[in-house]
Design a protein around this motif. Structure first.
Motif, PDB file in Angstrom:
ATOM      1  N   ASP A   1       8.261   0.499   2.784  1.00 19.97           N
ATOM      2  CA  ASP A   1       7.138   0.941   1.965  1.00 19.97           C
ATOM      3  C   ASP A   1       7.672   1.861   0.866  1.00 19.97           C
ATOM      4  O   ASP A   1       8.887   1.899   0.627  1.00 19.97           O
ATOM      5  CB  ASP A   1       6.057   1.632   2.827  1.00 19.97           C
ATOM      6  CG  ASP A   1       6.608   2.827   3.603  1.00 19.97           C
ATOM      7  OD1 ASP A   1       7.647   3.382   3.196  1.00 19.97           O
ATOM      8  OD2 ASP A   1       6.004   3.211   4.618  1.00 19.97           O
ATOM      9  N   ASP A   2       6.788   2.599   0.207  1.00 23.46           N
ATOM     10  CA  ASP A   2       7.214   3.390  -0.959  1.00 23.46           C
ATOM     11  C   ASP A   2       8.086   4.594  -0.607  1.00 23.46           C
ATOM     12  O   ASP A   2       8.616   5.258  -1.501  1.00 23.46           O
ATOM     13  CB  ASP A   2       5.977   3.902  -1.723  1.00 23.46           C
ATOM     14  CG  ASP A   2       5.218   2.769  -2.393  1.00 23.46           C
ATOM     15  OD1 ASP A   2       5.831   1.695  -2.564  1.00 23.46           O
ATOM     16  OD2 ASP A   2       4.040   2.955  -2.744  1.00 23.46           O
ATOM     17  N   MET A   3       8.216   4.889   0.669  1.00 27.86           N
ATOM     18  CA  MET A   3       8.959   6.093   1.037  1.00 27.86           C
ATOM     19  C   MET A   3      10.416   6.030   0.580  1.00 27.86           C
ATOM     20  O   MET A   3      11.028   7.061   0.314  1.00 27.86           O
ATOM     21  CB  MET A   3       8.859   6.309   2.555  1.00 27.86           C
ATOM     22  CG  MET A   3       9.316   7.669   3.035  1.00 27.86           C
ATOM     23  SD  MET A   3       8.416   9.062   2.296  1.00 27.86           S
ATOM     24  CE  MET A   3       9.556  10.393   2.663  1.00 27.86           C
ATOM     25  N   HIS A   4      10.962   4.801   0.445  1.00 27.64           N
ATOM     26  CA  HIS A   4      12.367   4.734   0.025  1.00 27.64           C
ATOM     27  C   HIS A   4      12.548   5.319  -1.384  1.00 27.64           C
ATOM     28  O   HIS A   4      13.582   5.899  -1.693  1.00 27.64           O
ATOM     29  CB  HIS A   4      12.933   3.314   0.142  1.00 27.64           C
ATOM     30  CG  HIS A   4      12.438   2.363  -0.891  1.00 27.64           C
ATOM     31  ND1 HIS A   4      11.328   1.591  -0.706  1.00 27.64           N
ATOM     32  CD2 HIS A   4      12.891   2.085  -2.127  1.00 27.64           C
ATOM     33  CE1 HIS A   4      11.133   0.855  -1.782  1.00 27.64           C
ATOM     34  NE2 HIS A   4      12.053   1.140  -2.662  1.00 27.64           N
ATOM     35  N   LEU A   5      11.512   5.189  -2.235  1.00 28.59           N
ATOM     36  CA  LEU A   5      11.597   5.758  -3.595  1.00 28.59           C
ATOM     37  C   LEU A   5      11.663   7.282  -3.518  1.00 28.59           C
ATOM     38  O   LEU A   5      12.409   7.940  -4.242  1.00 28.59           O
ATOM     39  CB  LEU A   5      10.345   5.382  -4.419  1.00 28.59           C
ATOM     40  CG  LEU A   5      10.067   3.905  -4.632  1.00 28.59           C
ATOM     41  CD1 LEU A   5       8.674   3.704  -5.222  1.00 28.59           C
ATOM     42  CD2 LEU A   5      11.134   3.328  -5.571  1.00 28.59           C
TER      43      LEU A   5
END
Ligand code: FMN
Lengths: 178, 214
Positions: A59-63
């Motif tokens: 999900d977006d957490m990698h960003l």
């Protein structure tokens, strides 16, 4: 670099903080936690074992992790919710465990862990309207405990949403001058 | 659920973890059923169940010094829906560290939620050393001689509807001294390093964020 994670679902404090920090010339990146797709941590502990330093969730957490990994100051800006942060901010906090050092160390006679981001400073800004003493105390205590377990430096600030925005400028100074 | 029942809510995503084990121990005395906090989707039905219960017991892990995000989301949703009328609320929080102050925020958070939303805060129980238990019975806790009677006393408070004070869990779990702490730090680190090496990682390597992480 300063990474700001703000919950902007109840006000525009994130962009106001960004504006207050711009004149300091520090490189900034800001995420609105409430508009990101971040799933709750499942406590699978893969990030401290099998896939060390990497979360298996897509999900977006990698960003967000990518930016925090390269920053000197991390700022969590949240409405004060039951003496803590909102669930949008808490989701990010829980998933930041991926950046934690799973080894134990001793500090002031107690067990602590640490972060794999050297020299990281950690700030929490809580915004609320006429917060009670108990709410303020709990918010500041949460930051103190976070600081201890992550073995990092930093400060917590509480802003009254009915106050003018000069309080935010003072906070920006503190964050950028340290 | 009729109004006289006890709602036992497990706020851990791990169904066989320590939060669930503690709640099961409560259930054995109070009856009722353990409900697991859904990790996705609407929380409205759960709020309705909270409104209908006479007593609510929330048990969850300590994530970064307080309850996990999804429980905070439930509390926010419940506050938005409102409609509470004196439901008794007890909290249980367990975490890896053996210090009460590390996890205490979870209980402060529930207390503030209760006060702001017309529920009755009845007190809570902090359990340190919960990660080592990993869902095993409380009798396996490193400090079981003191912790088991204290937690069972806490359960009696729930069953009788009486308030529980912080001193109950605090007195049962004094902070370990420096010598024991050093042994713990070395032992736990040894285990962590061994695990990482088994998975082919160098624990001293700097954190480098690569595309592989996406
Ligand atoms: C994301 C995350 C954050 C955690 N943060 C803490 C913490 O701040 N302090 C602590 O003592 N333990 C911490 N832990 C450990 C858990 O609290 C501990 O493993 C607990 O026993 C899990 O309970 P459960 O089995 O009910 O899920 C954390 C675990 C995870 C996955």
């Amino acid at each position: 670099m300063i990474t700001i994670i703000s919950d902007d679902s109840r006000g525009d404090w994130g962009s106001l903080l960004e504006d207050a920090l711009l004149p300091t010339g520090r490189q900034l990146v800001r995420f609105s936690a409430n508009s990101l797709d971040i799933k709750p941590c499942t406590g699978c502990s893969s990030c401290s074992g099998k896939t060390y330093g990497r979360c298996v969730m897509k999900d977006d957490m990698h960003l967000v992790v990518q930016k925090i990994a390269g920053c000197q100051a991390l700022v969590m800006l949240s409405p004060v919710v039951f003496g803590g942060v909102s669930h949008h901010i808490k989701k990010v906090m829980d998933r930041i465990a991926v950046l934690g050092d799973p080894r134990y160390r001793m500090k002031d006679g107690e067990l602590v862990k640490g972060m794999r981001v050297p020299g990281l400073r950690y700030y929490m800004i809580g915004v609320g309207n006429k917060l009670s003493e108990a709410e303020q105390k709990a918010f500041l205590a949460l930051h103190t405990e976070n600081r201890k377990i992550m073995d990092v430096k930093g400060q917590a600030f509480i802003l009254d949403s009915s106050m003018d925005k000069s309080g935010l400028e003072q906070v920006a100074k503190e964050i950028s001058h340290e | 659920m009729n109004r006289s029942e006890t709602m036992l809510l497990c706020a851990s995503p791990r169904r066989k973890g320590t939060s669930a084990m503690l709640l099961e121990r409560v259930r054995a005395i109070t009856g009722g059923e353990v409900v697991f906090l859904p990790q996705k989707g609407s929380l409205d039905d759960l709020v309705l169940a909270m409104q209908k219960a006479e007593t609510i017991v929330m048990s969850g892990p300590c994530y970064i010094n307080t309850y996990p995000a999804r429980l905070i989301e439930l509390l926010e949703t419940a506050a938005q829906v409102g409609g509470f009328s004196g439901q008794k609320l007890y909290g249980i929080i367990n975490g890896g560290m053996p210090y009460m102050h590390t996890h205490q925020h979870g209980l402060s958070c529930l207390q503030l939620f209760a006060q702001q939303n017309n529920l009755s805060w009845m007190g809570g129980f902090v359990l340190g050393g919960g990660a080592m238990l990993d869902g095993q019975p409380l009798e396996k806790h490193m400090n079981h001689r003191k912790v088991v009677p204290a937690f069972d006393q806490f359960i009696r408070h729930i069953a009788q509807g009486t308030a529980s004070t912080d001193s109950l869990y605090e007195q049962a779990q004094p902070a370990p001294g420096k010598f024991v702490t050093r042994i713990f730090a070395n032992l736990l680190t040894f285990m962590v390093v061994k695990k990482l090496k088994n998975h082919g990682y160098d624990p001293d390597a700097p954190f480098i964020y690569t595309q592989e992480h996406n």
